[in-house]
Design an enzyme around this catalytic site. Structure first.
Site, PDB file in Angstrom:
ATOM      1  CB  THR A  86     -53.366   0.523  80.742  1.00 30.66           C
ATOM      2  OG1 THR A  86     -53.565   0.715  82.149  1.00 30.66           O
ATOM      3  CG2 THR A  86     -54.648   0.008  80.109  1.00 30.66           C
TER       4      THR A  86
ATOM      5  CG  HIS B  29     -53.544  -6.177  91.910  1.00 28.18           C
ATOM      6  ND1 HIS B  29     -52.186  -6.060  92.050  1.00 28.18           N
ATOM      7  CD2 HIS B  29     -54.095  -5.476  92.927  1.00 28.18           C
ATOM      8  CE1 HIS B  29     -51.920  -5.322  93.115  1.00 28.18           C
ATOM      9  NE2 HIS B  29     -53.061  -4.951  93.661  1.00 28.18           N
TER      10      HIS B  29
ATOM     11  CG  MET C 123     -44.325 -11.103  91.727  1.00 24.05           C
ATOM     12  SD  MET C 123     -45.974 -10.421  91.861  1.00 24.05           S
ATOM     13  CE  MET C 123     -45.796  -9.505  93.385  1.00 24.05           C
ATOM     14  NE  ARG C 124     -38.265  -7.551  86.802  1.00 22.99           N
ATOM     15  CZ  ARG C 124     -37.294  -6.906  87.472  1.00 22.99           C
ATOM     16  NH1 ARG C 124     -37.081  -7.183  88.751  1.00 22.99           N
ATOM     17  NH2 ARG C 124     -36.558  -6.016  86.881  1.00 22.99           N
TER      18      ARG C 124
ATOM     19  CB  THR D  89     -59.790 -20.173  97.161  1.00 26.39           C
ATOM     20  OG1 THR D  89     -58.880 -20.611  98.154  1.00 26.39           O
ATOM     21  CG2 THR D  89     -60.726 -21.291  96.835  1.00 26.39           C
TER      22      THR D  89
ATOM     23  CG  ASN E 122     -51.654  -8.344  86.470  1.00 23.55           C
ATOM     24  OD1 ASN E 122     -50.993  -9.354  86.697  1.00 23.55           O
ATOM     25  ND2 ASN E 122     -51.742  -7.351  87.347  1.00 23.55           N
TER      26      ASN E 122
ATOM     27  CG  ASP F 153     -51.273  -3.249  90.058  1.00 23.75           C
ATOM     28  OD1 ASP F 153     -51.041  -4.156  89.251  1.00 23.75           O
ATOM     29  OD2 ASP F 153     -50.640  -3.098  91.123  1.00 23.75           O
TER      30      ASP F 153
HETATM   31  C1  GAR Z   1     -51.400 -14.083  93.232  1.00 30.63           C
HETATM   32  O1  GAR Z   1     -52.092 -13.811  94.426  1.00 30.63           O
HETATM   33  C2  GAR Z   1     -51.520 -12.895  92.286  1.00 30.63           C
HETATM   34  O2  GAR Z   1     -52.756 -12.244  92.359  1.00 30.63           O
HETATM   35  C3  GAR Z   1     -50.424 -12.009  92.803  1.00 30.63           C
HETATM   36  O3  GAR Z   1     -49.364 -12.878  93.121  1.00 30.63           O
HETATM   37  C4  GAR Z   1     -49.895 -14.159  93.475  1.00 30.63           C
HETATM   38  C5  GAR Z   1     -49.230 -15.181  92.606  1.00 30.63           C
HETATM   39  O4  GAR Z   1     -49.562 -16.478  92.998  1.00 30.63           O
HETATM   40  N1  GAR Z   1     -50.058 -11.032  91.832  1.00 30.63           N
HETATM   41  C6  GAR Z   1     -49.606  -9.829  92.146  1.00 30.63           C
HETATM   42  O5  GAR Z   1     -49.418  -9.444  93.279  1.00 30.63           O
HETATM   43  C7  GAR Z   1     -49.312  -8.940  90.951  1.00 30.63           C
HETATM   44  N2  GAR Z   1     -49.143  -7.598  91.363  1.00 30.63           N
HETATM   45  P1  GAR Z   1     -49.334 -17.698  92.002  1.00 30.63           P
HETATM   46  O6  GAR Z   1     -47.890 -17.599  91.509  1.00 30.63           O
HETATM   47  O7  GAR Z   1     -49.518 -18.909  92.858  1.00 30.63           O
HETATM   48  O8  GAR Z   1     -50.321 -17.595  90.888  1.00 30.63           O
END
Ligand code: GAR
Length: 193
Positions: free
Chosen positions: A145, A113, A94-95, A176, A111, A149
């Protein structure tokens, strides 16, 4: 050996799904690939313990110790590069990354998303999908890129938005699917590397 480095910030469930799939499908034999390290920007990320349970090396680069985004990304890159990565996998990391960091790993950075990009880039994806009255939601695996996102899409999964869904129930349904499409997309990439 093709080294995969996974970056996390939190629970690390996508990371664990990738590690489990790599072990179950023997990615060493299939692709000559291994998960070489899991790196978190948060020392308290629950995913670190999960990674250790799977005997994966872990590192922490705490963003709070750095005055600027550039300084953090430079140290992060140093720690990543020690593992000589073929792929750098963002899994709930989350950076926001600097353009220099993204350029350094061009073609090797992916990534996941939790929305059907290009809809709902950024945060609070599930609540925004519910508020917009979407009938479906989902997740997207994409190349990274410099535009947040918005890289080329590698895989997507779609789930229904059900009456009475909250951001949490929708997030669980999407997650899931994330655990299925992310390992699959990485395996497909490894095949071509
Ligand atoms: C996941 O839902 C991922 O898609 C999201 O954070 C969650 C992490 O869960 N990512 C973002 O929001 C990136 N912008 P996890 O740590 O259990 O994999």
């Amino acid at each position: 050996m093709k080294n995969i480095v996974i970056l996390i910030s939190g629970s690390g469930s996508n990371m664990a799904a990738i590690v489990r799939t790599a072990q179950r499908d023997n990615w060493r034999k299939a692709f000559g690939a291994q998960v070489a390290a899991v790196i978190s920007n948060r020392p308290d990320a629950a995913g670190l313990a999960l990674a250790r349970e799977h005997l994966i090396a872990t590192e922490v680069v705490d963003h709070k110790r750095f005055a600027t985004r550039d300084a953090f990304d430079a140290e992060l890159a140093t720690v990543i590069d020690r593992r000589q990565p073929t792929l750098v996998v963002l899994a709930g990391f989350m950076r926001i990354l600097t353009p220099a960091f993204v350029a350094r790993y061009e073609g090797r950075l992916v990534n996941i998303h939790p929305s059907l990009l290009p809809a709902f880039a950024g945060l609070d994806t599930h609540q925004r999908a519910i508020d917009a009255g979407c009938k479906v939601a989902g997740a997207t695996v994409h190349r990274v890129t410099p535009a947040l996102d918005h890289g080329p899409i590698l895989a997507q999964a779609v789930v229904p938005v059900l009456a009475g869904d909250t951001a949490q129930t929708l997030a669980e349904r999407v997650l899931t699917q994330e655990h299925l499409i992310y390992p699959r997309a990485i395996a497909a990439l490894l095949q071509g590397l």
